[in-house]
Scaffold this motif. Structure first.
Motif, PDB file in Angstrom:
ATOM      1  N   ASP A  81     -11.376   6.368  -4.385  1.00  0.00           N
ATOM      2  CA  ASP A  81     -11.146   6.726  -2.984  1.00  0.00           C
ATOM      3  C   ASP A  81     -11.490   8.176  -2.688  1.00  0.00           C
ATOM      4  O   ASP A  81     -11.580   8.564  -1.514  1.00  0.00           O
ATOM      5  CB  ASP A  81      -9.704   6.438  -2.579  1.00  0.00           C
ATOM      6  CG  ASP A  81      -8.681   7.218  -3.392  1.00  0.00           C
ATOM      7  OD1 ASP A  81      -9.051   7.821  -4.419  1.00  0.00           O
ATOM      8  OD2 ASP A  81      -7.499   7.228  -2.998  1.00  0.00           O
ATOM      9  N   ASP A  82     -11.680   9.007  -3.707  1.00  0.00           N
ATOM     10  CA  ASP A  82     -12.090  10.397  -3.488  1.00  0.00           C
ATOM     11  C   ASP A  82     -13.489  10.669  -4.034  1.00  0.00           C
ATOM     12  O   ASP A  82     -13.834  11.788  -4.385  1.00  0.00           O
ATOM     13  CB  ASP A  82     -11.078  11.375  -4.101  1.00  0.00           C
ATOM     14  CG  ASP A  82     -10.807  11.110  -5.576  1.00  0.00           C
ATOM     15  OD1 ASP A  82     -11.371  10.137  -6.128  1.00  0.00           O
ATOM     16  OD2 ASP A  82     -10.028  11.865  -6.184  1.00  0.00           O
ATOM     17  N   LYS A 117      -2.980  11.147   2.557  1.00  0.00           N
ATOM     18  CA  LYS A 117      -3.430  12.514   2.347  1.00  0.00           C
ATOM     19  C   LYS A 117      -4.915  12.552   1.979  1.00  0.00           C
ATOM     20  O   LYS A 117      -5.544  13.605   2.054  1.00  0.00           O
ATOM     21  CB  LYS A 117      -2.592  13.195   1.266  1.00  0.00           C
ATOM     22  CG  LYS A 117      -1.133  13.421   1.663  1.00  0.00           C
ATOM     23  CD  LYS A 117      -0.353  14.088   0.555  1.00  0.00           C
ATOM     24  CE  LYS A 117       1.100  14.315   0.956  1.00  0.00           C
ATOM     25  NZ  LYS A 117       1.884  14.957  -0.139  1.00  0.00           N
ATOM     26  N   ARG A 118      -5.441  11.431   1.550  1.00  0.00           N
ATOM     27  CA  ARG A 118      -6.860  11.333   1.201  1.00  0.00           C
ATOM     28  C   ARG A 118      -7.657  10.623   2.295  1.00  0.00           C
ATOM     29  O   ARG A 118      -8.730  10.084   2.020  1.00  0.00           O
ATOM     30  CB  ARG A 118      -7.028  10.587  -0.126  1.00  0.00           C
ATOM     31  CG  ARG A 118      -6.568  11.357  -1.350  1.00  0.00           C
ATOM     32  CD  ARG A 118      -6.949  10.609  -2.618  1.00  0.00           C
ATOM     33  NE  ARG A 118      -6.588  11.351  -3.817  1.00  0.00           N
ATOM     34  CZ  ARG A 118      -6.847  10.942  -5.058  1.00  0.00           C
ATOM     35  NH1 ARG A 118      -7.481   9.795  -5.254  1.00  0.00           N
ATOM     36  NH2 ARG A 118      -6.485  11.668  -6.095  1.00  0.00           N
ATOM     37  N   CYS A 140      -9.863   1.379  -3.986  1.00  0.00           N
ATOM     38  CA  CYS A 140      -8.405   1.302  -4.023  1.00  0.00           C
ATOM     39  C   CYS A 140      -7.813   2.615  -3.510  1.00  0.00           C
ATOM     40  O   CYS A 140      -8.226   3.696  -3.937  1.00  0.00           O
ATOM     41  CB  CYS A 140      -7.915   1.017  -5.441  1.00  0.00           C
ATOM     42  SG  CYS A 140      -8.481  -0.576  -6.092  1.00  0.00           S
ATOM     43  N   VAL A 141      -6.840   2.521  -2.603  1.00  0.00           N
ATOM     44  CA  VAL A 141      -6.274   3.713  -1.962  1.00  0.00           C
ATOM     45  C   VAL A 141      -4.754   3.663  -2.047  1.00  0.00           C
ATOM     46  O   VAL A 141      -4.161   2.584  -2.164  1.00  0.00           O
ATOM     47  CB  VAL A 141      -6.730   3.807  -0.492  1.00  0.00           C
ATOM     48  CG1 VAL A 141      -8.251   3.752  -0.396  1.00  0.00           C
ATOM     49  CG2 VAL A 141      -6.127   2.682   0.360  1.00  0.00           C
ATOM     50  N   LEU A 169      -0.294   3.242   5.536  1.00  0.00           N
ATOM     51  CA  LEU A 169      -1.709   3.404   5.231  1.00  0.00           C
ATOM     52  C   LEU A 169      -2.447   2.077   5.395  1.00  0.00           C
ATOM     53  O   LEU A 169      -3.597   2.045   5.877  1.00  0.00           O
ATOM     54  CB  LEU A 169      -1.889   3.939   3.809  1.00  0.00           C
ATOM     55  CG  LEU A 169      -3.330   4.155   3.335  1.00  0.00           C
ATOM     56  CD1 LEU A 169      -4.073   5.122   4.245  1.00  0.00           C
ATOM     57  CD2 LEU A 169      -3.349   4.653   1.884  1.00  0.00           C
ATOM     58  N   TYR A 170      -1.797   0.978   5.027  1.00  0.00           N
ATOM     59  CA  TYR A 170      -2.397  -0.349   5.192  1.00  0.00           C
ATOM     60  C   TYR A 170      -2.734  -0.611   6.656  1.00  0.00           C
ATOM     61  O   TYR A 170      -3.844  -1.045   6.999  1.00  0.00           O
ATOM     62  CB  TYR A 170      -1.439  -1.409   4.653  1.00  0.00           C
ATOM     63  CG  TYR A 170      -1.841  -2.832   4.949  1.00  0.00           C
ATOM     64  CD1 TYR A 170      -2.951  -3.414   4.332  1.00  0.00           C
ATOM     65  CD2 TYR A 170      -1.118  -3.605   5.854  1.00  0.00           C
ATOM     66  CE1 TYR A 170      -3.318  -4.724   4.601  1.00  0.00           C
ATOM     67  CE2 TYR A 170      -1.478  -4.908   6.135  1.00  0.00           C
ATOM     68  CZ  TYR A 170      -2.583  -5.463   5.508  1.00  0.00           C
ATOM     69  OH  TYR A 170      -2.950  -6.756   5.790  1.00  0.00           O
TER      70      TYR A 170
END
Length: 352
Positions: A99-100, A24-25, A19-20, A56-57
């Motif tokens: 996501d990180d 920035k990531r 999940c995002v 982002l999508y």
């Protein structure tokens, strides 16, 4: 592993979910997806859910190959994004990777192998912090003074839960646990069909440090199975390891206070949903045994800042819990089954 023995495939298939929410990531997102792609066991699908961020999508759709990209179809936040993936996942087990975070080799196989036991409904792994460069590091591992702990690269600390990582006091070998940790966890798909998805009134929304949605779901699931006369197990498997990047803003004092306060509020919300006994069963032992040892160690080592961090985390968590227990403080919090027009087994809901 004996190289002359055939490799045994895991007993179940898996859908991996990432999940995002922010570009920035982006580098982290790419690394997370790539770490799944290079596993020795591959999922039937990898789903990336974008949390209410159109730009982002579109970037994920254009630049992430070999994955299914979906917009969050529910309430903004991590719980809603996860529920979106759950509704379409085809694997027998749904695996969640932050996501990180990046998975180490053998991660997915280690998560899936325990499902050979039909009574195992969930398996979680270990999350190792990867610290930012910090002037307040207390030793060569890079560990900051606000999160005291071991001196080696993969050592745990008593407050590492603040940054979503495995903390001292958790098992060091495969063992049964009360609940999973969100950055590295898996659950049978049947669990969601039985009890619904993640409660969307608790949990992280963007940079908001609220949490405990995984705790609530695990307790709710175990209670549901027990009501039907079945004892099920949720396991911690340290062989399933990920590296979890810790950003600069999460090692300062303001985040320590905010995250601890939010943890107290979240625990109060969970206790409303599943009962105080289950909600605090693990925390009671942690407060009584783990934290005092940490405080004594840091005092003896003459690290006053680290000792103060232990006291601060405990104090703000307790204060947040007391605040959350006041009348009306968690009035908005509902179980998924209460916030949908469908049955208790539905995972499609809009939240309250």
């Amino acid at each position: 592993m004996n190289l002359f023995e055939p490799t045994v495939e895991p007993p179940v298939t898996a859908t991996v979910v990432v999940c995002v929410y922010t570009d920035k990531r982006w580098a982290d997102i790419v690394a997370a997806v790539e770490s799944v792609r290079t596993q020795d066991v591959l999922p039937v699908e990898t789903i990336v859910v974008v949390d209410h961020n159109e730009a982002l999508y579109e970037r994920c759709r254009a630049e992430l190959a070999g994955v299914t990209v979906l917009p969050n179809a529910h309430k903004q936040g991590l719980s809603g994004a996860r529920n979106t993936a759950i509704e379409v996942a085809t694997g027998e087990v749904v695996v969640f990777l932050d996501d990180d975070a990046t998975a180490r080799p053998g991660w997915l196989r280690a998560l899936l192998t325990p499902y050979a036991d039909p009574d195992v409904i969930g398996v979680g792994g270990i999350a190792h912090p990867r610290w930012p460069v910090s002037r307040t590091a207390i030793h060569d591992s890079g560990r900051p003074s606000t999160l005291p702990g071991g001196t080696t690269r993969d050592a745990t600390g008593e407050l590492d839960w603040i940054v979503g990582c495995t903390y001292t006091g958790q098992p060091t070998e495969q063992a049964e646990i009360r609940n999973l940790m969100g950055c590295n966890m898996s659950l049978r798909a049947e669990v969601f069909k039985r009890v619904g998805g993640f409660a969307e009134d608790i949990g992280r929304i963007g940079r908001n440090p609220l949490g405990c949605e995984e705790t609530e779901l695990c307790i709710r699931a175990r209670q549901a199975y027990k009501a039907d006369g079945r004892e099920v197990r949720i396991l911690f498997e340290p062989a399933a390891a990920v590296d979890h990047r810790v950003s600069d803003d999460r090692v300062d004092w303001s985040y320590l206070r905010r995250r601890s306060w939010a943890e107290g509020l979240s625990k109060a919300a969970v206790s409303k949903l599943v009962g105080q006994g289950d909600a605090l069963s693990t925390e009671s032992k942690y407060v009584a045994t783990v934290l005092p040892k940490a405080l004594l160690r840091e005092v003896k080592a003459k690290r006053p800042a680290s000792a103060a961090a232990v006291v601060t985390a405990l104090g703000f968590t307790a204060a947040g819990y007391v605040r959350g227990k006041l009348p009306g403080a968690t009035a908005h919090v509902q179980l998924p089954a209460e916030s949908t027009a469908g049955s208790a087994s539905s995972v499609s809901h809009d939240g309250a």
